[in-house]
Design a protein around this motif. Structure first.
Motif, mmCIF file in Angstrom:
data_model
loop_
_atom_site.group_PDB
_atom_site.id
_atom_site.type_symbol
_atom_site.label_atom_id
_atom_site.label_comp_id
_atom_site.label_asym_id
_atom_site.label_seq_id
_atom_site.Cartn_x
_atom_site.Cartn_y
_atom_site.Cartn_z
ATOM 1 N N TYR A 47 -7.598 -1.972 30.702
ATOM 2 C CA TYR A 47 -6.846 -3.012 31.397
ATOM 3 C C TYR A 47 -6.040 -2.354 32.499
ATOM 4 N N LEU A 48 -6.095 -2.928 33.678
ATOM 5 C CA LEU A 48 -5.270 -2.481 34.796
ATOM 6 C C LEU A 48 -4.095 -3.437 34.884
ATOM 7 N N LEU A 49 -2.911 -2.920 34.632
ATOM 8 C CA LEU A 49 -1.705 -3.735 34.586
ATOM 9 C C LEU A 49 -0.913 -3.551 35.868
ATOM 10 N N SER A 50 -0.338 -4.626 36.355
ATOM 11 C CA SER A 50 0.461 -4.596 37.566
ATOM 12 C C SER A 50 1.902 -4.931 37.232
ATOM 13 N N ALA A 51 2.821 -4.268 37.922
ATOM 14 C CA ALA A 51 4.237 -4.590 37.755
ATOM 15 C C ALA A 51 4.562 -5.949 38.364
ATOM 16 N N LEU A 52 3.684 -6.451 39.232
ATOM 17 C CA LEU A 52 3.953 -7.691 39.957
ATOM 18 C C LEU A 52 3.282 -8.927 39.374
ATOM 19 N N SER A 53 2.351 -8.750 38.418
ATOM 20 C CA SER A 53 1.551 -9.875 37.951
ATOM 21 C C SER A 53 1.121 -9.665 36.507
ATOM 22 N N ASP A 54 0.878 -10.763 35.811
ATOM 23 C CA ASP A 54 0.286 -10.704 34.477
ATOM 24 C C ASP A 54 -1.193 -11.069 34.515
ATOM 25 N N ALA A 55 -1.828 -10.957 35.693
ATOM 26 C CA ALA A 55 -3.264 -11.234 35.800
ATOM 27 C C ALA A 55 -4.009 -10.346 34.809
ATOM 28 N N SER A 56 -5.126 -10.847 34.314
ATOM 29 C CA SER A 56 -5.968 -10.092 33.392
ATOM 30 C C SER A 56 -7.052 -9.399 34.211
ATOM 31 N N VAL A 57 -6.916 -8.088 34.340
ATOM 32 C CA VAL A 57 -7.888 -7.276 35.080
ATOM 33 C C VAL A 57 -8.382 -6.222 34.105
ATOM 34 N N LYS A 58 -9.681 -6.311 33.747
ATOM 35 C CA LYS A 58 -10.193 -5.367 32.761
ATOM 36 C C LYS A 58 -11.582 -4.891 33.130
ATOM 37 N N ARG A 60 -14.949 -3.701 31.120
ATOM 38 C CA ARG A 60 -15.583 -3.693 29.805
ATOM 39 C C ARG A 60 -17.096 -3.740 30.014
ATOM 40 N N ASP A 61 -17.783 -2.866 29.326
ATOM 41 C CA ASP A 61 -19.245 -2.842 29.389
ATOM 42 C C ASP A 61 -19.762 -2.752 30.822
ATOM 43 N N GLY A 62 -19.069 -1.972 31.659
ATOM 44 C CA GLY A 62 -19.512 -1.776 33.035
ATOM 45 C C GLY A 62 -19.213 -2.937 33.966
ATOM 46 N N LEU A 63 -18.457 -3.931 33.495
ATOM 47 C CA LEU A 63 -18.103 -5.080 34.328
ATOM 48 C C LEU A 63 -16.614 -5.119 34.623
ATOM 49 N N LEU A 64 -16.275 -5.543 35.825
ATOM 50 C CA LEU A 64 -14.898 -5.842 36.197
ATOM 51 C C LEU A 64 -14.699 -7.331 35.967
ATOM 52 N N ASP A 65 -13.684 -7.675 35.199
ATOM 53 C CA ASP A 65 -13.408 -9.058 34.826
ATOM 54 C C ASP A 65 -11.966 -9.359 35.225
ATOM 55 N N VAL A 66 -11.781 -10.322 36.113
ATOM 56 C CA VAL A 66 -10.444 -10.675 36.596
ATOM 57 C C VAL A 66 -10.198 -12.151 36.365
ATOM 58 N N LYS A 67 -9.081 -12.462 35.690
ATOM 59 C CA LYS A 67 -8.638 -13.847 35.500
ATOM 60 C C LYS A 67 -7.201 -13.934 36.004
ATOM 61 N N VAL A 68 -6.894 -15.042 36.688
ATOM 62 C CA VAL A 68 -5.536 -15.243 37.180
ATOM 63 C C VAL A 68 -4.949 -16.511 36.574
ATOM 64 N N LEU A 69 -3.662 -16.470 36.362
ATOM 65 C CA LEU A 69 -2.925 -17.615 35.835
ATOM 66 C C LEU A 69 -2.709 -18.601 36.970
ATOM 67 N N ARG A 70 -3.231 -19.819 36.810
ATOM 68 C CA ARG A 70 -3.137 -20.827 37.871
ATOM 69 C C ARG A 70 -2.066 -21.873 37.615
ATOM 70 N N GLU A 71 -1.749 -22.109 36.333
ATOM 71 C CA GLU A 71 -0.822 -23.189 36.033
ATOM 72 C C GLU A 71 -0.228 -22.987 34.650
ATOM 73 N N VAL A 72 1.028 -23.388 34.490
ATOM 74 C CA VAL A 72 1.686 -23.383 33.188
ATOM 75 C C VAL A 72 2.270 -24.774 32.979
ATOM 76 N N SER A 73 1.897 -25.414 31.878
ATOM 77 C CA SER A 73 2.402 -26.758 31.591
ATOM 78 C C SER A 73 3.847 -26.681 31.101
ATOM 79 N N ALA A 74 4.494 -27.824 31.034
ATOM 80 C CA ALA A 74 5.890 -27.876 30.589
ATOM 81 C C ALA A 74 6.067 -27.317 29.180
ATOM 82 N N ASP A 75 5.026 -27.421 28.333
ATOM 83 C CA ASP A 75 5.123 -26.905 26.970
ATOM 84 C C ASP A 75 4.602 -25.474 26.832
ATOM 85 N N GLY A 76 4.302 -24.820 27.957
ATOM 86 C CA GLY A 76 3.928 -23.405 27.925
ATOM 87 C C GLY A 76 2.439 -23.118 27.889
ATOM 88 N N LEU A 77 1.610 -24.135 27.811
ATOM 89 C CA LEU A 77 0.162 -23.928 27.823
ATOM 90 C C LEU A 77 -0.232 -23.362 29.190
#
Length: 183
Positions: A47-58, A60-77
């Motif tokens: 996992y590549l962690l950034s001090a500026l973001s909680d994006a998921s950058v990993k 695994r198995d020779g693949l780069l996989d990046v997910k970004v947080l787009r929205e947080v609901s009022a209840d935290g979802l």
């Protein structure tokens, strides 16, 4: 929407997610113990962690996989969106050097992950154990394209009283990365 994958465009499926961490996960552990997992997988990831973001950058198995947080609901979802799933052309060290060159403080964390996958009331569920040089954690994640399905399963598991967390955030906590330290 689409994400880059091996030089072609693939469909992106944003998902609403809830993740709980803890050594004891209460009634959820009992529920999972009573089920047979659809799949069990172990992997070594970086996992590549950034001090500026909680994006998921990993990597695994020779693949780069990046997910970004787009929205947080009022209840935290949280709604996460995959933006890259492609062959990793750079090593973790090279990616770290790239980030340093851009002036972004990063940390590469090697993670051994054992995860069991389940289907709970229409949601994908994952019970995982992660190990790093900085420590270990247990986690259960629930996800679906439908936020109401996630909320229902989260409530049934008793997680609606827990804070929602992300794996990158937990890895930063284990490593003490991004914490303010006294001068």
């Amino acid at each position: 929407m689409s994400a880059a994958s091996a030089g072609r465009t693939v469909a992106v499926v944003p998902r609403w997610e809830w993740r709980a961490f803890g050594e004891r996960l209460g009634a959820a552990d009992s529920r999972f113990d009573a089920l047979a997992p659809e799949a069990v997988r172990e992997s070594d990831e970086v996992y590549l962690l950034s001090a500026l973001s909680d994006a998921s950058v990993k990597l695994r198995d020779g693949l780069l996989d990046v997910k970004v947080l787009r929205e947080v609901s009022a209840d935290g979802l949280e709604r996460w969106e995959p933006v890259v799933k492609a062959p990793a052309g750079l090593s973790p060290d090279a990616l770290g050097a790239l980030a340093d060159g851009l002036g972004v403080e990063t940390l590469a964390v090697r993670v051994h992950k054992r995860r069991a996958h389940y289907l709970l009331d229409g949601c994908m569920a994952e019970r995982s154990e992660i190990r790093t040089e900085h420590g270990a954690a247990r986690t259960i994640g629930i996800e679906s394209e439908d936020p109401e399905l996630v909320r229902k399963v989260v409530a049934e598991l008793g997680f609606d009283t827990r804070r929602n967390g992300s794996l990158p955030h937990e890895l930063k906590r284990l490593a003490g990365f991004g914490e303010r330290r006294p001068a």
